[in-house]
Design a protein around this motif. Structure first.
Motif, PDB file in Angstrom:
ATOM      1  N   VAL A  28       0.859  -1.184   0.000  1.00 24.35           N
ATOM      2  CA  VAL A  28       0.000   0.000   0.000  1.00 24.35           C
ATOM      3  C   VAL A  28       0.896   1.235   0.000  1.00 24.35           C
ATOM      4  CG1 VAL A  28      -0.168  -0.074   2.515  1.00 24.35           C
ATOM      5  CG2 VAL A  28      -1.796   1.276   1.229  1.00 24.35           C
ATOM      6  N   VAL A  29       0.482   2.252  -0.755  1.00 28.84           N
ATOM      7  CA  VAL A  29       1.177   3.545  -0.795  1.00 28.84           C
ATOM      8  C   VAL A  29       0.295   4.556  -0.066  1.00 28.84           C
ATOM      9  CG1 VAL A  29       2.141   5.349  -2.249  1.00 28.84           C
ATOM     10  CG2 VAL A  29       2.246   2.957  -2.992  1.00 28.84           C
ATOM     11  N   VAL A  30       0.877   5.224   0.940  1.00 28.83           N
ATOM     12  CA  VAL A  30       0.151   6.184   1.756  1.00 28.83           C
ATOM     13  C   VAL A  30       0.728   7.569   1.514  1.00 28.83           C
ATOM     14  CG1 VAL A  30      -0.509   6.830   4.097  1.00 28.83           C
ATOM     15  CG2 VAL A  30      -0.322   4.423   3.486  1.00 28.83           C
ATOM     16  N   ALA A  31      -0.126   8.534   1.200  1.00 29.94           N
ATOM     17  CA  ALA A  31       0.312   9.904   0.913  1.00 29.94           C
ATOM     18  C   ALA A  31       0.014  10.808   2.095  1.00 29.94           C
ATOM     19  CB  ALA A  31      -0.385  10.425  -0.337  1.00 29.94           C
ATOM     20  N   PHE A  32       1.002  11.638   2.470  1.00 24.50           N
ATOM     21  CA  PHE A  32       0.872  12.593   3.578  1.00 24.50           C
ATOM     22  C   PHE A  32       0.718  14.009   3.013  1.00 24.50           C
ATOM     23  CE2 PHE A  32       2.404   9.157   6.093  1.00 24.50           C
ATOM     24  CZ  PHE A  32       1.999   9.418   7.397  1.00 24.50           C
ATOM     25  N   ASP A  33      -0.280  14.729   3.521  1.00 28.32           N
ATOM     26  CA  ASP A  33      -0.472  16.123   3.115  1.00 28.32           C
ATOM     27  C   ASP A  33       0.563  17.037   3.756  1.00 28.32           C
ATOM     28  OD1 ASP A  33      -2.653  15.392   1.617  1.00 28.32           O
ATOM     29  OD2 ASP A  33      -4.077  15.741   3.233  1.00 28.32           O
TER      30      ASP A  33
ATOM     31  N   GLU B  46       0.091 -10.133   4.992  1.00 25.40           N
ATOM     32  CA  GLU B  46       1.131  -9.127   5.241  1.00 25.40           C
ATOM     33  C   GLU B  46       1.276  -8.230   4.016  1.00 25.40           C
ATOM     34  OE1 GLU B  46       5.851  -8.895   6.504  1.00 25.40           O
ATOM     35  OE2 GLU B  46       4.854 -10.813   6.218  1.00 25.40           O
ATOM     36  N   ARG B  47       1.370  -6.919   4.256  1.00 24.54           N
ATOM     37  CA  ARG B  47       1.539  -5.958   3.162  1.00 24.54           C
ATOM     38  C   ARG B  47       2.643  -4.970   3.515  1.00 24.54           C
ATOM     39  NH1 ARG B  47      -4.259  -4.392   0.434  1.00 24.54           N
ATOM     40  NH2 ARG B  47      -5.346  -6.349   0.773  1.00 24.54           N
ATOM     41  N   HIS B  48       3.431  -4.605   2.496  1.00 26.01           N
ATOM     42  CA  HIS B  48       4.464  -3.595   2.699  1.00 26.01           C
ATOM     43  C   HIS B  48       3.839  -2.206   2.586  1.00 26.01           C
ATOM     44  CE1 HIS B  48       7.521  -6.687   2.599  1.00 26.01           C
ATOM     45  NE2 HIS B  48       7.011  -7.149   1.469  1.00 26.01           N
ATOM     46  N   VAL B  49       4.377  -1.256   3.350  1.00 28.38           N
ATOM     47  CA  VAL B  49       3.827   0.101   3.394  1.00 28.38           C
ATOM     48  C   VAL B  49       4.900   1.082   2.943  1.00 28.38           C
ATOM     49  CG1 VAL B  49       2.746   1.843   4.830  1.00 28.38           C
ATOM     50  CG2 VAL B  49       2.327  -0.559   5.304  1.00 28.38           C
ATOM     51  N   ALA B  50       4.532   1.958   2.019  1.00 31.34           N
ATOM     52  CA  ALA B  50       5.441   3.001   1.548  1.00 31.34           C
ATOM     53  C   ALA B  50       4.765   4.358   1.720  1.00 31.34           C
ATOM     54  CB  ALA B  50       5.796   2.770   0.076  1.00 31.34           C
ATOM     55  N   PHE B  51       5.547   5.368   2.169  1.00 33.97           N
ATOM     56  CA  PHE B  51       5.032   6.708   2.400  1.00 33.97           C
ATOM     57  C   PHE B  51       5.540   7.652   1.309  1.00 33.97           C
ATOM     58  CE2 PHE B  51       5.239   5.411   7.087  1.00 33.97           C
ATOM     59  CZ  PHE B  51       3.922   4.979   7.055  1.00 33.97           C
TER      60      PHE B  51
ATOM     61  N   LYS C 104       3.994  15.293  -4.381  1.00 32.46           N
ATOM     62  CA  LYS C 104       4.833  14.618  -5.378  1.00 32.46           C
ATOM     63  C   LYS C 104       4.177  13.373  -5.953  1.00 32.46           C
ATOM     64  CE  LYS C 104       9.284  16.175  -3.513  1.00 32.46           C
ATOM     65  NZ  LYS C 104      10.613  15.743  -3.035  1.00 32.46           N
ATOM     66  N   TRP C 105       2.998  13.001  -5.424  1.00 32.05           N
ATOM     67  CA  TRP C 105       2.375  11.760  -5.875  1.00 32.05           C
ATOM     68  C   TRP C 105       2.030  11.775  -7.376  1.00 32.05           C
ATOM     69  CZ3 TRP C 105       2.003   6.981  -5.906  1.00 32.05           C
ATOM     70  CH2 TRP C 105       0.883   6.285  -6.348  1.00 32.05           C
ATOM     71  N   PRO C 106       1.457  12.865  -7.948  1.00 36.40           N
ATOM     72  CA  PRO C 106       1.181  12.845  -9.399  1.00 36.40           C
ATOM     73  C   PRO C 106       2.442  12.641 -10.231  1.00 36.40           C
ATOM     74  CG  PRO C 106      -0.041  14.615  -8.331  1.00 36.40           C
ATOM     75  CD  PRO C 106       0.911  14.074  -7.313  1.00 36.40           C
ATOM     76  N   GLN C 107       3.568  13.280  -9.812  1.00 33.99           N
ATOM     77  CA  GLN C 107       4.810  13.119 -10.553  1.00 33.99           C
ATOM     78  C   GLN C 107       5.341  11.694 -10.431  1.00 33.99           C
ATOM     79  OE1 GLN C 107       6.236  15.436 -12.537  1.00 33.99           O
ATOM     80  NE2 GLN C 107       7.639  13.820 -13.190  1.00 33.99           N
ATOM     81  N   ILE C 108       5.180  11.089  -9.252  1.00 32.96           N
ATOM     82  CA  ILE C 108       5.631   9.707  -9.059  1.00 32.96           C
ATOM     83  C   ILE C 108       4.835   8.764  -9.957  1.00 32.96           C
ATOM     84  CG2 ILE C 108       5.717   7.817  -7.377  1.00 32.96           C
ATOM     85  CD1 ILE C 108       6.283   9.903  -5.217  1.00 32.96           C
ATOM     86  N   ARG C 109       3.527   8.993 -10.044  1.00 32.67           N
ATOM     87  CA  ARG C 109       2.709   8.170 -10.931  1.00 32.67           C
ATOM     88  C   ARG C 109       3.167   8.323 -12.395  1.00 32.67           C
ATOM     89  NH1 ARG C 109      -3.519   9.362  -9.499  1.00 32.67           N
ATOM     90  NH2 ARG C 109      -2.797  11.456  -9.980  1.00 32.67           N
ATOM     91  N   HIS C 110       3.404   9.568 -12.792  1.00 32.56           N
ATOM     92  CA  HIS C 110       3.840   9.830 -14.166  1.00 32.56           C
ATOM     93  C   HIS C 110       5.181   9.165 -14.442  1.00 32.56           C
ATOM     94  CE1 HIS C 110       5.773  12.090 -17.439  1.00 32.56           C
ATOM     95  NE2 HIS C 110       4.536  12.270 -17.907  1.00 32.56           N
ATOM     96  N   ASP C 111       6.145   9.308 -13.515  1.00 33.56           N
ATOM     97  CA  ASP C 111       7.464   8.699 -13.695  1.00 33.56           C
ATOM     98  C   ASP C 111       7.371   7.180 -13.750  1.00 33.56           C
ATOM     99  OD1 ASP C 111       8.422  11.237 -13.626  1.00 33.56           O
ATOM    100  OD2 ASP C 111       9.192  11.137 -11.574  1.00 33.56           O
ATOM    101  N   PHE C 112       6.452   6.619 -12.976  1.00 37.59           N
ATOM    102  CA  PHE C 112       6.289   5.162 -12.990  1.00 37.59           C
ATOM    103  C   PHE C 112       5.816   4.695 -14.364  1.00 37.59           C
ATOM    104  CE2 PHE C 112       3.043   1.810 -12.739  1.00 37.59           C
ATOM    105  CZ  PHE C 112       3.845   0.730 -12.411  1.00 37.59           C
TER     106      PHE C 112
END
Length: 570
Positions: A471-476, A504-509, A514-522
């Motif tokens: 799961v990817v969690v975004a912080f404001d 079990e799930r891995h967690v990334a913050f 920056k989330w839109p740019q991360i999606r685009h780069d992915f």
């Protein structure tokens, strides 16, 4: 007949006998009176608070033909059979020892048959959280389509271990810890009925030691009666519970509050020499300091008779330490209590604790306090001298050609947060919209399982992508993201996910900005933005570009959902 323990003899037989759960008992009585009886209930709460007793009373009340105002008569054949545990239509099962699929399937098969004597067939499943995953799935089918005249009452001390699919199909009642006052009144009533002698201070000691469990209180009372030959005294209650006398606590507190370390160590030796339990001593001391804090804040909030002290004692003790000192003492006590759980030498920790408590200062750290005023004045002088030096240097410096100077971005305060893009990309490789929707629905339940300190950090965040194993969690807030990245928050969230989802799930913050740019780069990294050659014929180029556009759009919608994808033409 052989001797029976007090908690068995005085087990509640009517809703009115259930101590400290008036809201729950009144709700159940109203349901019986208005004939609004559900097919499944969940009774959750700490041990010894009346869950199983309330379940059996409920089974009697719905089957009693002479019940009045929702209360069973306890005189008819049905009521007496349920009380004795001989009625075939009321089945009590211990899930700790019957937690397999076969046992639940057997219940499911037998539940189809109509009751033989009573109006309702009632299944009371105690410690239901001990059921296996397969057993819960077998039970789920019965709860979805319950047979007529069958009621399930599930009791547990750990409701967070029960699957959400089960919780959504039952009426949940949370039993609370019983207050020391209610516990004291109940014990006093029992002893008066049995005509035993007792000291009220002894009953208060037992009530506080029971920690909200009536069964624990009656068990301790049983021990005190046996030890004192049917006479409950304060000394016997202190010995049975392992508690420390208020006199010793008062002496110990006076010594550490007045910084008399050697004298407090001697008192500690006296306490340990009497065989007192170290953990119990710390709990008693925390409760003692808590009473002092309440007395300092608002004396009417505390029941002085329940503490074993007098009004004069509180007035004297409250002068020895201010609220800040008491807060520091409680912090130290909590820390040492956690450390003592893993040691075989508690006496060493208690001695260190004594020294630390006696060294706590009564001075309040404040920017206006006289203790720090001299240091603050020095800092002010240094700041003023630095400002003067900067002004002097700026006047002497040659003019700078602004056209050649490129503006520099100021570095953000604090350490930059490192984003583990590799982990984020691994999650996005298998992310789906359905996984994200499921996780967002479970997010409030996951937050409730977190430590309160971590919960306050992550409440300003939200999951933005999810896969079966991550799961990817975004912080404001960037500051909160930085705090979350250096602690154990990811592990805590992972544990909460495992408890709720069973996997079990891995967690990334990541930061929300920056989330839109991360999606685009992915998407670019995975090759979804490759440009086509311009030397191709126009129509094939347009067709190829359209196919590529459709492919990118489809992949983006798969990852992030149609509601989160916006298509713009350059």
């Amino acid at each position: 007949m052989s001797y029976q323990a007090l908690y068995r003899v005085w087990r509640p037989q009517r809703f009115a006998d259930v101590v400290g759960q008036q809201v729950i008992t009144q709700t159940l009585k109203n349901a019986i009176i208005t004939n609004q009886i559900s097919h499944a209930y969940l009774f959750a709460g700490p041990r010894g608070t009346g869950k199983t007793s309330a379940a059996k009373i409920f089974a009697k009340a719905i089957n009693c033909h002479h019940q009045k105002d929702g209360e069973p008569c306890n005189e008819c054949e049905i009521c007496q059979s349920i009380t004795a545990g001989t009625l075939n239509d009321v089945i009590e099962i211990d899930a700790a020892s019957n937690n397999g699929v076969e046992e639940i399937r057997d219940i499911r098969d037998k539940a189809k048959y109509a009751p033989t004597q009573a109006d309702y067939k009632v299944y009371i499943i105690d410690e239901v959280h001990m059921l296996s995953t397969g057993a819960f799935n077998a039970l789920l089918k019965t709860l979805e389509e319950p047979p007529a005249n069958v009621i399930f009452i599930l009791a547990t001390t750990e409701p967070h271990k029960i699957p959400l699919t089960i919780l959504s199909r039952v009426q949940r009642f949370d039993f609370h810890r019983i207050s020391p006052q209610d516990t004291f009144d109940r014990m006093k009533y029992i002893l008066d009925q049995k005509k035993f002698k007792y000291e009220e201070k002894a009953l208060w000691v037992i009530a506080n030691a029971a920690e909200g469990g009536m069964r624990d209180a009656l068990s301790i009372l049983d021990q005190a009666l046996s030890f004192g030959d049917d006479d409950v005294t304060l000394d016997d209650a202190l010995l049975v519970t392992g508690s420390v006398t208020k006199k010793l606590l008062q002496t110990y507190f006076q010594q550490v509050a007045t910084h008399e370390g050697p004298a407090a160590l001697k008192t500690m030796d006296q306490i340990l020499g009497q065989g007192k339990d170290g953990q119990r001593f710390i709990e008693d001391l925390i409760s003692f300091i808590r009473d002092l804090l309440l007395y300092q804040e608002s004396p009417e909030l505390i029941e002085i008779a329940a503490t074993g002290l007098k009004e004069a004692d509180f007035q004297e003790l409250s002068q020895l330490a201010n609220a800040q000192q008491l807060y520091q003492m409680i912090d130290v006590l909590n820390q040492v209590q956690d450390e003592m759980r893993f040691t075989t030498h508690p006496d060493v920790y208690l001695e260190v604790l004594t020294i630390r408590l006696s060294q706590i200062s009564s001075e309040q750290p404040s920017i206006t306090g006289t203790a720090d005023q001299q240091e603050i004045d020095q800092l002010k002088q240094q700041v003023q001298s630095l400002q003067q030096m900067v002004q002097k240097l700026s006047k002497q410096a040659p003019p700078v050609n602004q056209s050649r100077v490129q503006p520099k971005k100021t570095a953000p305060t604090g350490q930059p947060v490192r984003i583990n893009l590799e982990q984020v990309y691994q999650i996005l490789d298998h992310a789906t919209k359905q996984d994200l929707v499921d996780l967002q629905n479970m997010w409030p339940d996951i937050l409730n399982l977190l430590n309160p300190a971590y919960r306050s950090l992550i409440e300003l965040s939200k999951p933005v992508a999810a896969s079966p194993d991550g799961v990817v969690v975004a912080f404001d807030n960037g500051f909160l993201l930085q705090k979350a990245s250096v602690g154990n928050l990811a592990d805590d969230v992972n544990q909460g996910l495992e408890k709720i989802t069973g996997s079990e799930r891995h967690v990334a913050f990541v930061p929300s900005g920056k989330w839109p740019q991360i999606r685009h780069d992915f998407l670019a990294d995975r090759g979804y933005f490759k440009k086509q050659s311009t030397t191709q014929v126009k129509d094939p180029v347009k067709t190829s570009q359209q196919k590529q556009h459709d492919q990118i759009t489809s992949q983006a919608e798969k990852f992030f959902g149609t509601g989160d994808v916006e298509i713009k033409n350059d």
